[in-house]
Design a protein around this motif. Sequence first.
Motif, PDB file in Angstrom:
ATOM      1  N   LEU A  63       0.467  -0.895  -0.152  1.00  0.00           N
ATOM      2  CA  LEU A  63       0.174  -0.222  -0.276  1.00  0.00           C
ATOM      3  C   LEU A  63       0.846   1.065   0.105  1.00  0.00           C
ATOM      4  O   LEU A  63       0.466   2.065  -0.886  1.00  0.00           O
ATOM      5  N   HIS A 101     -10.533   0.738  -1.219  1.00  0.00           N
ATOM      6  CA  HIS A 101      -9.543   0.418  -2.585  1.00  0.00           C
ATOM      7  C   HIS A 101      -9.944  -0.351  -3.225  1.00  0.00           C
ATOM      8  O   HIS A 101      -9.264  -0.824  -4.358  1.00  0.00           O
ATOM      9  N   GLN A 105      -9.848  -0.535  -7.711  1.00  0.00           N
ATOM     10  CA  GLN A 105      -9.250  -1.208  -7.999  1.00  0.00           C
ATOM     11  C   GLN A 105     -10.302  -1.701  -9.019  1.00  0.00           C
ATOM     12  O   GLN A 105      -9.309  -2.123 -10.026  1.00  0.00           O
ATOM     13  N   LEU A 124     -12.173   8.999  -1.989  1.00  0.00           N
ATOM     14  CA  LEU A 124     -11.011   8.741  -1.320  1.00  0.00           C
ATOM     15  C   LEU A 124     -10.871   8.928  -0.290  1.00  0.00           C
ATOM     16  O   LEU A 124     -10.811  10.025   0.684  1.00  0.00           O
ATOM     17  N   GLN A 132      -3.018   1.613  -3.483  1.00  0.00           N
ATOM     18  CA  GLN A 132      -4.417   0.694  -3.318  1.00  0.00           C
ATOM     19  C   GLN A 132      -5.831   1.091  -3.985  1.00  0.00           C
ATOM     20  O   GLN A 132      -6.414   0.600  -4.831  1.00  0.00           O
ATOM     21  N   TRP A 133      -5.575   2.751  -3.431  1.00  0.00           N
ATOM     22  CA  TRP A 133      -6.338   3.542  -4.382  1.00  0.00           C
ATOM     23  C   TRP A 133      -6.480   3.753  -5.672  1.00  0.00           C
ATOM     24  O   TRP A 133      -7.543   4.567  -6.109  1.00  0.00           O
ATOM     25  N   TYR A 141     -11.373  10.730  -9.562  1.00  0.00           N
ATOM     26  CA  TYR A 141     -11.448  10.547  -7.876  1.00  0.00           C
ATOM     27  C   TYR A 141     -11.827  12.195  -7.624  1.00  0.00           C
ATOM     28  O   TYR A 141     -11.861  13.162  -7.749  1.00  0.00           O
ATOM     29  N   HIS A 289      -1.847   2.669   7.003  1.00  0.00           N
ATOM     30  CA  HIS A 289      -2.711   3.930   7.169  1.00  0.00           C
ATOM     31  C   HIS A 289      -3.192   4.809   8.228  1.00  0.00           C
ATOM     32  O   HIS A 289      -3.156   5.702   7.705  1.00  0.00           O
TER      33      HIS A 289
END
Length: 348
Positions: A63, A101, A105, A124, A132-133, A141, A289
């Motif tokens: 990530l 995320h 993908q 997001l 991975q987002w 986005y 994260h």
Amino acid sequence: MGAGHDTVAAELARRAAAQGHEAHVADVLRLLPHGLGTGLRLGYQASVRHLPWAYAGIYGAFLREGGGPRPSGVPLARLAADRLTELVDRLDADVVVSVFHLAAQLTGHLRARGRLRVPCAVFLLDFAVHRQWLHPGNDRYLCLTDAAAERVRRAVPAPVVTTGPVVAPAFRAPAPGAARWRERFAARAPGRPPVLLSAGAWGAASRPAGTARLLAAGGWLPVVLCGRNERLLARLSREPAAVALGWVDDMPGLLAACHALVDNAAGQTAVQALASGLPVIGHRPLPGHGAEGVRRMADLGLSELAPDGPALLAALAALREGGRERTDRVTRGQALFRHDAMRYATEW
């Protein structure tokens, strides 16, 4: 994985319905075959609660930002491709909005290959944009901050909009339940300002009992959100100086009744606190994260990062009622909420 993604999805669906659209919420983990999604969820939960070093390794491999070859989330996401396209066709959907995320993908992969016939937007919801987002196949986005939007622009060709976070309207309005919480706290510890400690929906936190004792010794009333972790709730209920809470339905009232939020994940509870005008202090963040998000919030002036106990007590003392530090922090937090993300998700 946690409740934050579900909370955002539910609020976006509510807004869509209020604007005259028909909204459907689908859990991408349930679209994975053979119970794989359930296994992923349980594995992630166990690692965050009990093996944080293991999750830190996963985050570093899959990530985190940076160059160099690393694994992609696309092969896993592709396993849900048939079920998602069938769902889109059956509902005759006009747009797909991802708030997780793995879903981003999947939609990016399907759009890039022409298998998804409708536009897809990605909301997001993290302060830290992990890789991975990001997929170049997504059409748009929507980001929390300008810094996050700039990171996305450097990585993918899609249009990017800074909308700010998504929270229910109750968090940005007077909270009628606050008075009941204040009465409860005053009865428990008169004269001690309540400080809320968040452990997320799963009750994942590092040394919450020690932090509660530190706060109590400093003259505060520690109020610990244990989420749905019954073992953590039982353990902290034995701490005489703390108020331990399980799952709370009246979060707007609770946030409005507290002096500050001590946060470890920069997730939806932190965002709700910002919307409510409650200052946030990052302390003992979760690995991966969580740590990245807590640092990003502090870098943007949205929170204070307290690396140890004395720093935590000093940060709380600086947030005195009516003081400049508190006023400035609240102002910066509420300025984060700019636009209705659902409008940008549905207007093409």
